[in-house]
Design a protein around this motif. Structure first.
Motif, PDB file in Angstrom:
ATOM      1  N   UNK A 244      82.418  56.959  24.480  1.00 44.81           N
ATOM      2  CA  UNK A 244      82.783  55.030  25.472  1.00 44.81           C
ATOM      3  C   UNK A 244      83.869  54.252  26.287  1.00 44.81           C
ATOM      4  N   UNK A 245      84.134  53.644  27.301  1.00 46.23           N
ATOM      5  CA  UNK A 245      86.120  53.508  27.446  1.00 46.23           C
ATOM      6  C   UNK A 245      85.775  52.499  27.633  1.00 46.23           C
ATOM      7  N   UNK A 258      78.938  56.176  28.904  1.00 43.01           N
ATOM      8  CA  UNK A 258      78.637  56.530  29.962  1.00 43.01           C
ATOM      9  C   UNK A 258      77.548  56.739  29.868  1.00 43.01           C
ATOM     10  N   UNK A 259      76.493  56.845  30.988  1.00 47.69           N
ATOM     11  CA  UNK A 259      75.102  57.950  30.821  1.00 47.69           C
ATOM     12  C   UNK A 259      75.293  58.919  31.833  1.00 47.69           C
ATOM     13  N   UNK A 303      82.933  61.981  35.274  1.00 45.39           N
ATOM     14  CA  UNK A 303      82.836  61.073  36.134  1.00 45.39           C
ATOM     15  C   UNK A 303      84.417  60.923  36.112  1.00 45.39           C
ATOM     16  N   UNK A 304      84.200  59.988  37.342  1.00 43.13           N
ATOM     17  CA  UNK A 304      85.925  60.590  38.710  1.00 43.13           C
ATOM     18  C   UNK A 304      85.901  58.731  38.777  1.00 43.13           C
ATOM     19  N   UNK A 305      87.351  58.371  38.751  1.00 41.46           N
ATOM     20  CA  UNK A 305      87.645  56.894  38.312  1.00 41.46           C
ATOM     21  C   UNK A 305      87.876  56.543  39.968  1.00 41.46           C
ATOM     22  N   UNK A 306      88.265  55.000  39.707  1.00 40.15           N
ATOM     23  CA  UNK A 306      88.259  54.375  40.655  1.00 40.15           C
ATOM     24  C   UNK A 306      89.171  53.283  40.707  1.00 40.15           C
ATOM     25  N   UNK A 311      82.024  54.742  36.993  1.00 42.63           N
ATOM     26  CA  UNK A 311      81.170  54.171  37.071  1.00 42.63           C
ATOM     27  C   UNK A 311      80.015  54.236  35.752  1.00 42.63           C
ATOM     28  N   UNK A 312      80.367  52.885  34.608  1.00 39.54           N
ATOM     29  CA  UNK A 312      79.140  53.529  33.634  1.00 39.54           C
ATOM     30  C   UNK A 312      77.624  54.265  33.536  1.00 39.54           C
TER      31      UNK A 312
END
Length: 475
Positions: A244-245, A258-259, A303-306, A311-312
């Protein structure tokens, strides 16, 4: 102090409770040590320092009371000559060393009081609080010109077999200081400023995720503020737990889950060089028959940040030892992803993913362990140019032995201020007690020939079996 508690457990926790959890629980066995924290400057001399866990250390005959060892950085890196061994019997450390407290089972470093010296948060997951057995506790050891010479207890949730401090994370940035203290079932977030008595400005109980295991901090949207990552324990139908974020009860926690992947360990760093932190989750367990994710031998999910964060609902990029370019092959029990770290080892602006595979066999030596480094890249699939090293690599001290578990923990930071991150690797069961390797950074990869290793004897620790010097896999 303002105290906030998340709202009563709702359908979110009901959904979690309905899942089939793994049969083993922390209350049924010892908590392993969390990873070696990223080095920071504790004594203000301009060099980063390393904190090594030894939660199984006996203290004056008290089995597994626990200890941490600080190796102070210098222009020549770290050495055993410039060290401090700290237990709960050390001057200024709260409470008293007791058998099976496991002081040092987790640790994190950040400047919590904004005095310019990095402070060390230490978890003690089996310490009893009053008459509450194995409630666990957490202390902060204050950095100073003289190192760690005083400390204070931090507030934690008190419940029988709660094991507060089974993992800890710390952050200090423009948005202030924060600490996460993981309990078996919840996570307590403490926000600064902190007083020298250990009192935070406020606390928040994260009970929305439940069944907690580990935590970390990072910045996934480039705003230089803390983003928190909470990872649950193993769940039925998964090879690990959920990540979880920035979860909270104010926003449905499952909107922050996160899926497309799961795991047990996490780290944040800029893998593709776009200025945003990327979430890396280690998933070392074998997939179950009903599992949706996981990989034979273990995996790592990215998972890449932005600017909008993560993007969960987007599936991660998944790496494993059958990925093109990654050394080795996925084999049962490799435990690839047991430990993860992110650091720009070749200084090209794109951070490498450093992965421990402590279950990897080297020749006929089972569970000898190895470390795999996956170079970051701006575009395209990760994996090309990856390399690995172990105690069988020329220049790396020691020799390959079965059950060493080299790569149980990994960390990275510049210890001699040459601009090149150094690698710190733990082998939880080296000679039955554990050991730590420091590999100096080079032009593009670690300089194996200049590596040094540390065992219990050279650090002034007892050599008892189960010392877990350097940290171990968490349960």
């Amino acid at each position: 102090m303002t105290t906030r508690r998340s709202r009563t457990r709702t359908a979110t926790l009901a959904a979690l409770a309905a899942m089939t959890f793994a049969a083993s629980t922390l209350a049924g066995g010892p908590a392993g040590a969390a990873p070696v924290p990223v080095p920071q400057d504790i004594n203000g001399d301009g060099y980063r320092d390393v904190v090594l866990p030894a939660p199984g250390a006996s203290v004056k005959g008290r089995w597994a009371a626990g200890a941490v060892v600080v190796l102070y950085g210098s222009a020549k890196g770290v050495s055993a000559a410039k060290r401090a061994v700290i237990t709960q019997d050390s001057p200024g450390v709260p409470r008293t060393a007791e058998a099976n407290d496991r002081f040092g089972a987790s640790s994190a470093i950040a400047d919590l009081d904004k005095d310019g010296y990095a402070d060390v948060v230490v978890g003690i997951p089996y310490e009893s609080v009053g008459t509450t057995q194995a409630a666990g506790s957490t202390v902060v050891l204050w950095g100073s010109r003289n190192g760690l010479v005083s400390g204070a207890a931090l507030p934690t949730r008190v419940e029988r077999n709660g094991n507060a401090g089974r993992d800890v994370a710390a952050w200090s940035g423009p948005d202030g200081a924060q600490v996460l203290v993981v309990n078996n079932n919840t996570t307590t977030r403490l926000t600064g400023p902190f007083t020298r008595a250990g009192k935070p400005k406020s606390t928040y109980l994260h009970d929305e995720t439940g069944w907690m295991r580990s935590a970390s901090y990072g910045d996934v949207n480039g705003d230089k503020a803390a983003d928190r990552v909470l990872v649950t324990g193993r769940m039925g139908g998964l090879s690990g737990g959920y990540a979880f974020v920035n979860s909270s009860m104010e926003v449905s926690p499952f909107d922050r889950r996160m899926t497309g992947g799961d795991g047990l360990t996490s780290a944040v760093g800029d893998v593709n060089g776009d200025g945003y932190g990327d979430l890396v989750v280690g998933d070392p367990d074998e997939p179950t028959a009903e599992g949706r994710w996981g990989r034979l031998g273990g995996a790592v999910h990215v998972w890449f940040g932005s600017a909008k964060g993560l993007a969960y609902d987007r599936a991660p990029l998944t790496l494993h030892q059958d990925t093109t370019g990654v050394p080795g092959s996925g084999e049962r029990g490799d435990a690839f992803g047991s430990s993860v770290a992110v650091a720009d080892l070749d200084r090209d602006g794109k951070a490498e993913i450093i992965v421990g595979a402590p279950g990897e066999a080297i020749g006929t030596k089972s569970t000898a362990g190895t470390v795999v480094v996956v170079p970051g890249r701006a575009t395209g699939a990760l994996g090309a140019g990856s390399y690995s090293f172990s105690q069988d690599t020329a220049g790396v001290p020691g020799s390959v032995e079965a059950e060493d578990q080299f790569g149980s923990t990994v960390s990275a930071g510049d210890l001699n201020r040459d601009g090149r991150p150094d690698l710190v690797v733990g082998a939880a069961w080296e000679n039955g007690s554990g050991g730590v390797w420091v590999l100096p950074g080079g032009a593009s990869k670690p300089v194996y020939a200049s590596s040094v290793s540390f065992g219990p004897g050279g650090l002034g620790l007892p050599g008892n079996s189960g010392l877990l010097l350097g940290g171990d896999l968490q349960s």
